[in-house]
Scaffold this motif. Structure first.
Motif, PDB file in Angstrom:
ATOM      1  N   LEU A 133    -104.429   1.832  37.907  1.00 58.25           N
ATOM      2  CA  LEU A 133    -103.952   2.129  36.707  1.00 58.25           C
ATOM      3  C   LEU A 133    -104.018   3.420  35.888  1.00 58.25           C
ATOM      4  N   HIS A 134    -105.540   4.248  36.344  1.00 57.48           N
ATOM      5  CA  HIS A 134    -106.048   5.412  35.252  1.00 57.48           C
ATOM      6  C   HIS A 134    -104.978   6.941  35.985  1.00 57.48           C
TER       7      HIS A 134
ATOM      8  N   PHE B  40    -112.656   7.983  23.882  1.00 58.62           N
ATOM      9  CA  PHE B  40    -113.376   8.065  25.428  1.00 58.62           C
ATOM     10  C   PHE B  40    -112.920   8.052  26.032  1.00 58.62           C
ATOM     11  N   SER B  41    -111.307   8.928  26.091  1.00 60.05           N
ATOM     12  CA  SER B  41    -110.866   9.768  27.721  1.00 60.05           C
ATOM     13  C   SER B  41    -110.446  11.239  27.593  1.00 60.05           C
TER      14      SER B  41
ATOM     15  N   TYR C   9    -102.291   1.494  25.830  1.00 58.02           N
ATOM     16  CA  TYR C   9    -101.319  -0.383  25.975  1.00 58.02           C
ATOM     17  C   TYR C   9    -102.589  -0.727  25.247  1.00 58.02           C
TER      18      TYR C   9
ATOM     19  N   LEU D 227    -101.321  -3.731  35.213  1.00 55.40           N
ATOM     20  CA  LEU D 227    -102.367  -4.631  35.267  1.00 55.40           C
ATOM     21  C   LEU D 227    -101.658  -5.508  35.786  1.00 55.40           C
TER      22      LEU D 227
ATOM     23  N   ARG E  85    -104.977  10.348  23.625  1.00 52.26           N
ATOM     24  CA  ARG E  85    -105.084  10.801  25.026  1.00 52.26           C
ATOM     25  C   ARG E  85    -103.663  11.142  24.837  1.00 52.26           C
TER      26      ARG E  85
ATOM     27  N   THR F   6    -106.097   4.502  22.121  1.00 52.93           N
ATOM     28  CA  THR F   6    -104.968   4.423  22.297  1.00 52.93           C
ATOM     29  C   THR F   6    -103.953   5.466  22.909  1.00 52.93           C
TER      30      THR F   6
ATOM     31  N   ALA G 127     -97.951  -1.987  33.025  1.00 55.47           N
ATOM     32  CA  ALA G 127     -99.349  -1.621  32.705  1.00 55.47           C
ATOM     33  C   ALA G 127    -100.560  -1.077  34.128  1.00 55.47           C
TER      34      ALA G 127
ATOM     35  N   ILE H  26    -100.584   6.109  30.480  1.00 53.74           N
ATOM     36  CA  ILE H  26    -100.116   4.696  29.534  1.00 53.74           C
ATOM     37  C   ILE H  26    -101.503   4.015  28.807  1.00 53.74           C
TER      38      ILE H  26
END
Lengths: 232, 252
Positions: free
Chosen positions: A68-69, A94-95, A75, A46, A144, A141, A44, A73
């Motif tokens: 990350l963006h 949101f995405s 997650y 992280l 998108r 999740t 991911a 992914i």
């Protein structure tokens, strides 16, 4: 296609795992502390591996670490991390920007109906039960259409019927959308119902690969046998 | 007994304690007189220049407070020590030190003189003093507000494809807004009410605190109380409105 070799130095032992996976559902299974979540965190973004490589569909995620963006992914962990200042609808979408929300209207409607979020659509996360919050997190999740979905014990604390229902929905969508799904859970029953193929880890190393029947027939280690024997 | 009564009683008692000094407005000090000559300009000076100072404080302090969160531990500790030192400084001492540091005996003072910017008794000196008096308070409040935003939520937003700037606008700032509103309120109140340092660096143009002092010296309490009342009534709406706006979506 996911192609990764992750080496991460840990206090007790190093994690060194190689995974190649296409558009399939793959379980990472093993005792607590075997490095399963570390692998997901590295994928991911992280955590950063100390060595190795991560490629997805020809794109290099490491090294150097890709932001990350930029990884596409999904997650999902047992901590829903829903945005408390936004409604369920705003969390789920949101995405997506305004144009994408319009283009994806039928997909958003399908997610809302399938995960039974219609009645909660304008509710704030602090008014949701644990199971409802987990449904919203799953919807967010997948909204998108990520290329790689990572599940880090996402069903912990939920009752069996709900887990079975969510796993069935995930299986269905994975087969339709053709994303790679990697799932980690301490419960073999959850994983067995979701993922046909499994990679067994112990102390940061892969000890066995195959399907669940192979694992059950000839577990590679006594610990693995013990974990598998816990199934009813 | 209603379940909420003890809490309500405790809050009411504290509010009464805090507001008790206002009872002084009802004191028999004689007929109130509106010192029109000085009051109007003082109100205009205070609100206009405090507005400028607040814009500077927020514009400089917000990014600093945000970046402080990601700074190395040593840098963070050293910076916070500097901020605390500025906050702990007694206002009169701050004024004296500002007058000395920006005075003609220093390189900065000389530069200001050459640029034609007076280091005292000038709107610029007034604003700079207010910035010095309030920036530390704003930084401490804003840094605490950003610190309270869970990192997991920002990571979630990034994993959902948001660029860092979008994460800031759509997650970090909305979640920090109540704390930021409190920090702005504190900076506003601190700058607007500053007296000790302003007395030294910017006696002219008179702001309200200095005007109150002048009125007290020249005309006594009957001239002070009406300006004080107007000052309190006009200073309160901004921080109050900020708190209400920040709470309007119900998340701290």
């Amino acid at each position: 296609m996911l192609d990764c070799r992750i080496h991460k130095v840990r206090h007790a032992y190093d994690v060194a795992v190689e995974i190649v996976a296409g558009a399939e559902r793959l379980a990472l299974f093993g005792p607590s502390g075997s490095g399963k979540s570390t692998v997901l965190s590295c994928l991911a973004g992280l955590e950063t591996p100390d060595d190795g490589h991560i490629h997805y569909d020809g794109q290099t995620w490491f090294p150097p670490p890709l932001a990350l963006h930029q990884r596409s992914i999904g997650y999902l962990s047992q901590h829903e991390a829903l945005f408390p200042h936004l409604s369920v609808a705003e969390n789920v979408q949101f995405s997506l920007d305004a144009a994408a929300r319009s283009d994806e209207r039928s997909w958003i409607n399908e997610i809302r109906e399938r995960l039974e979020l219609g009645a909660l659509w304008h509710t704030r996360p602090d008014h949701l039960s644990g199971g409802q919050a987990r449904r919203v997190a799953l919807a967010r999740t997948l909204c998108r259409r990520p290329r790689l979905v990572l599940l880090d014990e996402p069903f912990a604390g939920l009752d069996r019927p709900l887990v079975r229902e969510l796993a069935a929905i995930l299986k269905d969508w994975q087969e339709r959308l053709r994303f790679t799904l990697l799932a980690v859970d301490h419960d073999p029953l959850v994983l067995e119902g979701l993922c046909p193929r499994v990679i067994a880890l112990e102390q940061g190393r892969v000890v066995q690969r195959g399907d669940w029947a192979e694992l059950a027939r000839a577990p590679a280690t006594p610990t693995l046998r013990e974990l598998l024997d816990m199934r009813p | 007994m209603p379940k909420d009564l003890p809490r309500t009683a405790a809050l009411a008692a504290t509010a009464l304690f805090l507001l008790y000094p206002l009872w002084g407005l009802a004191s028999p000090v004689g007929r109130w007189r509106w010192a029109a000559a000085g009051a109007g300009p003082a109100l205009a000076t205070s609100f206009a220049l405090t507005g400028v100072a607040l814009v500077i404080v927020v514009a400089v302090g917000t990014p600093l407070a945000f970046f402080l969160r990601g700074a190395a531990r040593g840098v963070r500790i050293a910076f916070e020590a500097a901020v605390l030192l500025s906050v702990l400084m007694p206002p009169l001492a701050l004024g004296l030190l500002l007058a000395l540091a920006f005075g003609p005996g220093t390189a900065v003072g000389e530069l200001l003189l050459r640029l034609g910017v007076p280091a005292s008794n000038d709107p610029a000196a007034f604003v700079v003093t207010q910035v010095y008096a309030s920036l530390g308070y704003y930084l401490l409040g804003a840094a605490a507000a950003f610190e309270a935003v869970p990192r997991t939520l920002e990571q979630s937003a990034a994993l959902l494809g948001l660029r860092p700037r979008a994460v800031l606008w759509r997650v970090t700032l909305p979640l920090a807004r109540l704390g930021l509103a409190a920090a702005v309120s504190l900076a506003w109140v601190r700058a607007l009410g500053e007296f000790g340092a302003i007395m030294v660096t910017a006696y002219y143009p008179h702001g309200i605190p200095v005007q109150l002092w002048v009125d007290l010296q020249d005309s006594g309490l009957p001239a002070v109380l009406p300006l004080l009342l107007v000052f309190l009534l006009s200073a309160l709406p901004l921080p109050w409105a900020l708190r209400i706006l920040a709470r309007s979506r119900g998340y701290a």
